[in-house]
Design an enzyme around this catalytic site. Structure first.
Site, PDB file in Angstrom:
ATOM      1  N   ARG A 270      63.133   5.100 -15.527  1.00  0.00           N
ATOM      2  CA  ARG A 270      64.326   5.624 -15.691  1.00  0.00           C
ATOM      3  C   ARG A 270      64.506   7.237 -15.561  1.00  0.00           C
ATOM      4  NH1 ARG A 270      66.559   1.665 -20.151  1.00  0.00           N
ATOM      5  NH2 ARG A 270      66.664  -0.321 -19.239  1.00  0.00           N
TER       6      ARG A 270
ATOM      7  N   ARG B  74      70.681   8.551 -16.538  1.00  0.00           N
ATOM      8  CA  ARG B  74      71.762   8.909 -17.179  1.00  0.00           C
ATOM      9  C   ARG B  74      71.321  10.371 -18.212  1.00  0.00           C
ATOM     10  NH1 ARG B  74      73.816   3.788 -20.277  1.00  0.00           N
ATOM     11  NH2 ARG B  74      71.325   3.155 -19.699  1.00  0.00           N
TER      12      ARG B  74
ATOM     13  N   ARG C   3      77.039  10.265  -9.914  1.00  0.00           N
ATOM     14  CA  ARG C   3      77.393   9.041 -10.127  1.00  0.00           C
ATOM     15  C   ARG C   3      78.922   8.876 -10.622  1.00  0.00           C
ATOM     16  NH1 ARG C   3      74.846   4.622 -11.676  1.00  0.00           N
ATOM     17  NH2 ARG C   3      77.290   3.930 -11.547  1.00  0.00           N
TER      18      ARG C   3
ATOM     19  N   ASP D 185      68.083  -1.080  -8.416  1.00  0.00           N
ATOM     20  CA  ASP D 185      68.391  -1.878  -9.543  1.00  0.00           C
ATOM     21  C   ASP D 185      67.725  -3.059  -9.040  1.00  0.00           C
ATOM     22  OD1 ASP D 185      69.845  -4.410 -11.045  1.00  0.00           O
ATOM     23  OD2 ASP D 185      70.149  -2.344 -12.163  1.00  0.00           O
TER      24      ASP D 185
ATOM     25  N   TYR E 118      68.550 -13.333 -15.787  1.00  0.00           N
ATOM     26  CA  TYR E 118      69.776 -12.980 -15.620  1.00  0.00           C
ATOM     27  C   TYR E 118      70.787 -14.032 -14.713  1.00  0.00           C
ATOM     28  CZ  TYR E 118      68.981  -8.025 -16.695  1.00  0.00           C
ATOM     29  OH  TYR E 118      68.862  -6.854 -17.360  1.00  0.00           O
TER      30      TYR E 118
END
Length: 365
Positions: free
Chosen positions: A43, A47, A56, A92, A167
């Site tokens: 990552r 962010r 984004r 992703d 998921y």
């Protein structure tokens, strides 16, 4: 044989002189000595970077993964800022299953949410196999990045069958994986059919990235730590093995990573990885003993340590570098992803420290 001018491993398995194939990162993955311990962060493109948040601000996650120009820019941001030894493709793990026909969205603050969770054999049949045309935006982004990155390796990645299955069965993120385990235990035939199909999708997705020019791939099995070793070997290992062994002829290092996998490290290594990622719970020298001498390790600074005062961060970095010397190859990383509240300047300082300490050791050695 495909002519390879990027410096990545050739399709016949023999590396070209220089370029990414001779980088500190690839050398460590291959358990070969290098000028310093390579470092990158899971990552790292995300962010914690203000430039990422800006780009984004008005673009949904899945859309950003499907726009090659955005993927290229976001992937390059941490390389420019931190001087890391490898880039990782911005994407992703649900991108390939969305391309395979599953109706899902990545909801801010929640994660992937599946419209119709998997419940029956007919649901598995809805997951179609994919090819390059289904993820052409990934192919295009990788090709752009290989040119932009030059000698810096690009890591491609995908989600492992178990984590993707979780998921799809749960309908979204889960802390207990109760529905996943209920299906796994209650209907093994359906479970293996689902994971087998996901393994095919994952393998195809990684092959697209490799053919486009990535220098290594990482298989994320983020939720595998929810299982016992016995269950992992019975319900997960065959499918992760089919992905990783399916890339044995691809000529690039394969990294296998999960969270909470201390008791699974040996089995995860058996799945066919060249490098096993270790989360922060297990010291690297202990992990190396469990994994064995034939694989490098990656990790494993606790991401929350980066929020502590610098002397604490420095001491932990030095400890991990010392423990990593027990491994035949060590790629410095976090034990999981960079937290959004992390100060980017701390990451830059960590890269410099890793390079300084490990290059001094290399000179002395």
């Amino acid at each position: 044989m495909t002519t390879d001018t990027t410096g990545t491993a050739a399709r016949d398995g023999h590396p070209r002189p220089g370029g990414p194939a001779d980088s500190p990162f690839i050398r460590a993955c291959r358990r070969r000595p290098g000028p310093h311990t390579p470092v990158w962060f899971m990552r790292q493109a995300g962010r914690s970077l203000p430039e990422y948040r800006e780009i984004r601000a008005s673009v949904p996650m899945l859309e950003s993964c499907r726009r090659p120009e955005l993927v290229t820019e976001i992937t390059l941001q941490p390389v420019r800022r931190h001087g890391v030894d490898a880039a990782i493709l911005f994407s992703d793990i649900v991108v390939p299953v969305a391309a395979a026909g599953i109706d899902l969205d990545i909801v801010p603050g929640t994660g992937p949410v599946v419209a119709e969770p998997i419940r029956a054999a007919a649901d598995v049949e809805r997951i179609r196999l994919i090819g390059r045309d289904d993820v052409s935006y990934v192919d295009e982004a990788v090709r752009q990045l290989v040119v932009e990155l030059g000698d810096t390796p690009l890591i491609g990645f995908a989600g492992a069958p178990f984590t993707l299955a979780s998921y799809l069965v749960e309908g979204g993120p889960s802390r207990t994986h109760a529905k996943t385990k209920a299906l796994m235990y209650g209907d093994p035939e359906l479970w293996h059919a689902l994971c087998g199909r996901l393994a095919e999708v994952t393998l195809a997705f990684l092959r697209v990235q490799i053919e486009a020019g990535v220098s290594a791939v990482q298989l994320f099995d983020s939720w595998a730590g929810a299982l016992s070793e016995a269950d992992y070997r019975r319900y997960v290992l065959p499918h992760s093995t089919s992905v990783l062994s399916g890339l044995a002829d691809a000529g690039v290092p394969r990294i296998h990573f999960g969270v909470g996998t201390a008791e699974l490290l040996g089995a995860m290594g058996e799945a066919g990885a060249d490098v096993v990622g270790v989360d922060w719970r297990t010291p690297l020298d202990v992990a190396t003993h469990r994994i064995g001498p034939d694989r490098a390790v990656q990790g494993n600074l606790d991401p929350t340590v980066l929020l502590a005062p610098w002397p604490v961060v420095e001491a932990e970095v030095r400890r991990i570098l010392a423990q990593g010397q027990a491994a035949p190859g060590h790629v410095f990383n976090l034990g999981h992803g960079v937290l959004p509240e992390t100060d980017p300047d701390v990451l830059t300082r960590v890269v410099a420290l890793v390079h300084e300490v490990s290059s001094r050791r290399a000179d002395q050695g």
